[in-house]
Scaffold this motif. Sequence first.
Motif, PDB file in Angstrom:
ATOM      1  N   LYS A 285      33.871   1.319  49.406  1.00 32.93           N
ATOM      2  CA  LYS A 285      34.167  -0.052  49.843  1.00 32.93           C
ATOM      3  C   LYS A 285      34.768  -0.887  48.711  1.00 32.93           C
ATOM      4  O   LYS A 285      35.631  -1.727  48.937  1.00 32.93           O
ATOM      5  CB  LYS A 285      32.880  -0.723  50.334  1.00 32.93           C
ATOM      6  CG  LYS A 285      32.363  -0.180  51.656  1.00 32.93           C
ATOM      7  CD  LYS A 285      31.034  -0.824  52.024  1.00 32.93           C
ATOM      8  CE  LYS A 285      30.484  -0.248  53.322  1.00 32.93           C
ATOM      9  NZ  LYS A 285      29.145  -0.828  53.648  1.00 32.93           N
ATOM     10  N   GLN A 286      34.299  -0.645  47.470  1.00 35.94           N
ATOM     11  CA  GLN A 286      34.692  -1.497  46.350  1.00 35.94           C
ATOM     12  C   GLN A 286      36.021  -1.081  45.723  1.00 35.94           C
ATOM     13  O   GLN A 286      36.738  -1.914  45.160  1.00 35.94           O
ATOM     14  CB  GLN A 286      33.580  -1.481  45.293  1.00 35.94           C
ATOM     15  CG  GLN A 286      33.746  -2.536  44.210  1.00 35.94           C
ATOM     16  CD  GLN A 286      32.452  -2.739  43.434  1.00 35.94           C
ATOM     17  OE1 GLN A 286      31.359  -2.459  43.935  1.00 35.94           O
ATOM     18  NE2 GLN A 286      32.572  -3.233  42.220  1.00 35.94           N
ATOM     19  N   PHE A 287      36.366   0.203  45.856  1.00 37.47           N
ATOM     20  CA  PHE A 287      37.591   0.712  45.242  1.00 37.47           C
ATOM     21  C   PHE A 287      38.429   1.418  46.303  1.00 37.47           C
ATOM     22  O   PHE A 287      37.898   1.976  47.265  1.00 37.47           O
ATOM     23  CB  PHE A 287      37.271   1.665  44.094  1.00 37.47           C
ATOM     24  CG  PHE A 287      36.436   1.045  43.005  1.00 37.47           C
ATOM     25  CD1 PHE A 287      37.037   0.332  41.972  1.00 37.47           C
ATOM     26  CD2 PHE A 287      35.054   1.159  43.039  1.00 37.47           C
ATOM     27  CE1 PHE A 287      36.268  -0.248  40.978  1.00 37.47           C
ATOM     28  CE2 PHE A 287      34.279   0.576  42.044  1.00 37.47           C
ATOM     29  CZ  PHE A 287      34.890  -0.133  41.013  1.00 37.47           C
ATOM     30  N   ASN A 288      39.712   1.418  46.098  1.00 34.12           N
ATOM     31  CA  ASN A 288      40.631   2.028  47.062  1.00 34.12           C
ATOM     32  C   ASN A 288      40.739   3.529  46.796  1.00 34.12           C
ATOM     33  O   ASN A 288      41.779   4.040  46.370  1.00 34.12           O
ATOM     34  CB  ASN A 288      42.002   1.355  46.981  1.00 34.12           C
ATOM     35  CG  ASN A 288      42.925   1.824  48.092  1.00 34.12           C
ATOM     36  OD1 ASN A 288      42.467   2.247  49.152  1.00 34.12           O
ATOM     37  ND2 ASN A 288      44.229   1.750  47.841  1.00 34.12           N
ATOM     38  N   VAL A 289      39.612   4.212  47.033  1.00 35.26           N
ATOM     39  CA  VAL A 289      39.556   5.660  46.835  1.00 35.26           C
ATOM     40  C   VAL A 289      38.842   6.307  48.019  1.00 35.26           C
ATOM     41  O   VAL A 289      38.077   5.647  48.732  1.00 35.26           O
ATOM     42  CB  VAL A 289      38.817   6.041  45.525  1.00 35.26           C
ATOM     43  CG1 VAL A 289      39.574   5.541  44.306  1.00 35.26           C
ATOM     44  CG2 VAL A 289      37.378   5.518  45.536  1.00 35.26           C
ATOM     45  N   ASP A 290      39.099   7.589  48.188  1.00 38.75           N
ATOM     46  CA  ASP A 290      38.369   8.398  49.174  1.00 38.75           C
ATOM     47  C   ASP A 290      37.477   9.375  48.416  1.00 38.75           C
ATOM     48  O   ASP A 290      37.936  10.024  47.461  1.00 38.75           O
ATOM     49  CB  ASP A 290      39.331   9.177  50.072  1.00 38.75           C
ATOM     50  CG  ASP A 290      40.157   8.258  50.955  1.00 38.75           C
ATOM     51  OD1 ASP A 290      39.594   7.263  51.447  1.00 38.75           O
ATOM     52  OD2 ASP A 290      41.355   8.545  51.119  1.00 38.75           O
ATOM     53  N   GLY A 315      42.935   9.181  45.289  1.00 34.96           N
ATOM     54  CA  GLY A 315      43.464   7.823  45.271  1.00 34.96           C
ATOM     55  C   GLY A 315      44.374   7.597  44.083  1.00 34.96           C
ATOM     56  O   GLY A 315      44.701   8.519  43.327  1.00 34.96           O
ATOM     57  N   ASP A 316      44.777   6.348  43.921  1.00 37.02           N
ATOM     58  CA  ASP A 316      45.591   5.965  42.778  1.00 37.02           C
ATOM     59  C   ASP A 316      44.829   6.229  41.483  1.00 37.02           C
ATOM     60  O   ASP A 316      43.612   6.018  41.424  1.00 37.02           O
ATOM     61  CB  ASP A 316      45.945   4.477  42.905  1.00 37.02           C
ATOM     62  CG  ASP A 316      46.740   3.966  41.717  1.00 37.02           C
ATOM     63  OD1 ASP A 316      46.110   3.397  40.791  1.00 37.02           O
ATOM     64  OD2 ASP A 316      47.971   4.165  41.708  1.00 37.02           O
ATOM     65  N   GLU A 317      45.559   6.686  40.426  1.00 33.48           N
ATOM     66  CA  GLU A 317      44.899   7.042  39.168  1.00 33.48           C
ATOM     67  C   GLU A 317      44.076   5.888  38.612  1.00 33.48           C
ATOM     68  O   GLU A 317      42.952   6.077  38.129  1.00 33.48           O
ATOM     69  CB  GLU A 317      45.938   7.478  38.129  1.00 33.48           C
ATOM     70  CG  GLU A 317      46.482   8.878  38.333  1.00 33.48           C
ATOM     71  CD  GLU A 317      45.400   9.954  38.268  1.00 33.48           C
ATOM     72  OE1 GLU A 317      44.500   9.845  37.409  1.00 33.48           O
ATOM     73  OE2 GLU A 317      45.426  10.867  39.102  1.00 33.48           O
ATOM     74  N   ARG A 318      44.610   4.686  38.664  1.00 30.45           N
ATOM     75  CA  ARG A 318      43.896   3.533  38.113  1.00 30.45           C
ATOM     76  C   ARG A 318      42.629   3.260  38.913  1.00 30.45           C
ATOM     77  O   ARG A 318      41.580   2.975  38.337  1.00 30.45           O
ATOM     78  CB  ARG A 318      44.815   2.311  38.122  1.00 30.45           C
ATOM     79  CG  ARG A 318      44.182   1.086  37.462  1.00 30.45           C
ATOM     80  CD  ARG A 318      45.179  -0.039  37.360  1.00 30.45           C
ATOM     81  NE  ARG A 318      44.571  -1.213  36.756  1.00 30.45           N
ATOM     82  CZ  ARG A 318      45.214  -2.353  36.527  1.00 30.45           C
ATOM     83  NH1 ARG A 318      46.508  -2.460  36.841  1.00 30.45           N
ATOM     84  NH2 ARG A 318      44.588  -3.375  35.986  1.00 30.45           N
ATOM     85  N   GLU A 319      42.733   3.337  40.225  1.00 28.57           N
ATOM     86  CA  GLU A 319      41.564   3.102  41.072  1.00 28.57           C
ATOM     87  C   GLU A 319      40.494   4.175  40.843  1.00 28.57           C
ATOM     88  O   GLU A 319      39.302   3.876  40.800  1.00 28.57           O
ATOM     89  CB  GLU A 319      41.975   3.075  42.552  1.00 28.57           C
ATOM     90  CG  GLU A 319      42.648   1.797  42.995  1.00 28.57           C
ATOM     91  CD  GLU A 319      41.704   0.605  42.953  1.00 28.57           C
ATOM     92  OE1 GLU A 319      40.804   0.544  43.795  1.00 28.57           O
ATOM     93  OE2 GLU A 319      41.875  -0.259  42.061  1.00 28.57           O
ATOM     94  N   LYS A 320      40.932   5.422  40.682  1.00 33.59           N
ATOM     95  CA  LYS A 320      39.983   6.507  40.406  1.00 33.59           C
ATOM     96  C   LYS A 320      39.269   6.268  39.076  1.00 33.59           C
ATOM     97  O   LYS A 320      38.051   6.417  38.969  1.00 33.59           O
ATOM     98  CB  LYS A 320      40.692   7.865  40.392  1.00 33.59           C
ATOM     99  CG  LYS A 320      41.105   8.356  41.763  1.00 33.59           C
ATOM    100  CD  LYS A 320      41.558   9.807  41.745  1.00 33.59           C
ATOM    101  CE  LYS A 320      42.884   9.975  41.043  1.00 33.59           C
ATOM    102  NZ  LYS A 320      43.388  11.368  41.129  1.00 33.59           N
ATOM    103  N   ASP A 321      40.029   5.880  38.056  1.00 36.77           N
ATOM    104  CA  ASP A 321      39.425   5.620  36.748  1.00 36.77           C
ATOM    105  C   ASP A 321      38.449   4.449  36.811  1.00 36.77           C
ATOM    106  O   ASP A 321      37.382   4.477  36.189  1.00 36.77           O
ATOM    107  CB  ASP A 321      40.518   5.321  35.711  1.00 36.77           C
ATOM    108  CG  ASP A 321      41.331   6.558  35.344  1.00 36.77           C
ATOM    109  OD1 ASP A 321      40.848   7.676  35.630  1.00 36.77           O
ATOM    110  OD2 ASP A 321      42.433   6.399  34.783  1.00 36.77           O
ATOM    111  N   ASN A 322      38.801   3.404  37.565  1.00 39.43           N
ATOM    112  CA  ASN A 322      37.911   2.251  37.715  1.00 39.43           C
ATOM    113  C   ASN A 322      36.625   2.634  38.436  1.00 39.43           C
ATOM    114  O   ASN A 322      35.538   2.160  38.093  1.00 39.43           O
ATOM    115  CB  ASN A 322      38.619   1.135  38.483  1.00 39.43           C
ATOM    116  CG  ASN A 322      39.700   0.450  37.662  1.00 39.43           C
ATOM    117  OD1 ASN A 322      39.674   0.526  36.424  1.00 39.43           O
ATOM    118  ND2 ASN A 322      40.646  -0.201  38.325  1.00 39.43           N
ATOM    119  N   ALA A 323      36.744   3.502  39.438  1.00 40.22           N
ATOM    120  CA  ALA A 323      35.561   3.939  40.188  1.00 40.22           C
ATOM    121  C   ALA A 323      34.624   4.743  39.283  1.00 40.22           C
ATOM    122  O   ALA A 323      33.401   4.525  39.286  1.00 40.22           O
ATOM    123  CB  ALA A 323      35.987   4.780  41.391  1.00 40.22           C
TER     124      ALA A 323
END
Length: 342
Positions: A285-290, A315-323
Amino acid sequence: MISIKGLRKVFQAKEDNITAVDRLNLDIKDGEIFGVIGYSGAGKSTFVRLLNRLEEPSEGSIKIGDREITALNKRDLRLARQEIGMIFQHFNLLWSRTVKDNIAFPLEIAGVPKEERERRVLELIQLVGLAGRENAYPSQLSGGQKQRVGIARALANNPKVLLCDEATSALDPETTNAILDLLVDINKKLGLTIILITHEMHVIRKICNQVAVMENGKIVEQGEVLEVFLKPKQSVTKKFVEQVMGSGEDDDLEQLQSTYKGEDIFRLHFVGDSANQALISKIAKQFNVDINILQGKITQTQMGAYGNLIVQINGDEREKDNAVAFITEETSVEVEVIQRAN
């Protein structure tokens, strides 16, 4: 407090002496459920029989409360044993006596008056869940019911300590769980110390606060159950943990890496309260990742939960790293990188 110092038991044999318990030191706190686990021949059953001197120690001391068991004469030992109940793998019931008469037997030996004896027996029958079976004989009972009689009998004289020697080994898994739940209930209601001998890590996991691992008559590892599950040090301990959790090496990890080649794969380690967090849904929910759960197992202990999940994150590399950064920095879940995308 139970304090054991330098406890040793050597059996005399024709060819060679056998050391079953080898200079064992152990402290057990009042009111806890303490597990002792080991494979056949580790010395654990001899150890538990030394605690009430069903076996005489070759060396060492055993102190229960303010009473040194190893220093007692026969008369004082008989009195001390009234405060140390014991249940056995094969029940050891008197087959010619009914349920209530089996439970009353230690009270008869202790000279308890009949009226008080009958009142105590009825209390115990209610406590262990045998109401309506008072007049049945052991041959008319299931294995679980026989063990409930054994537990009630062991509690008859209001012991401070309850020794359980492979108390569930002869029972099926469902009955085992029911007996373990009963022991936890008794521990909470009566506040007595339970020392549980077993070769099954499931039993330790389910009800024990502390565990000691025995091998060749020695304690090779000891600690809180959750800590031992999390960081087993000895090879024998790792084998016991694998009974419940499976191999930490993940036999099919290579297959997963091959199947998801070029994808981000992580192992999430959950310990204690973190295992109860709705982490996966929160991240999604918080990040644009699956997040795709590939494999995992979480198990409960008396001190909290422990386990791991192997997940694929897309997902996007940045979103994955943030997650991943969020999990690492904002939660108590540990993150292990299994494979990163090319």
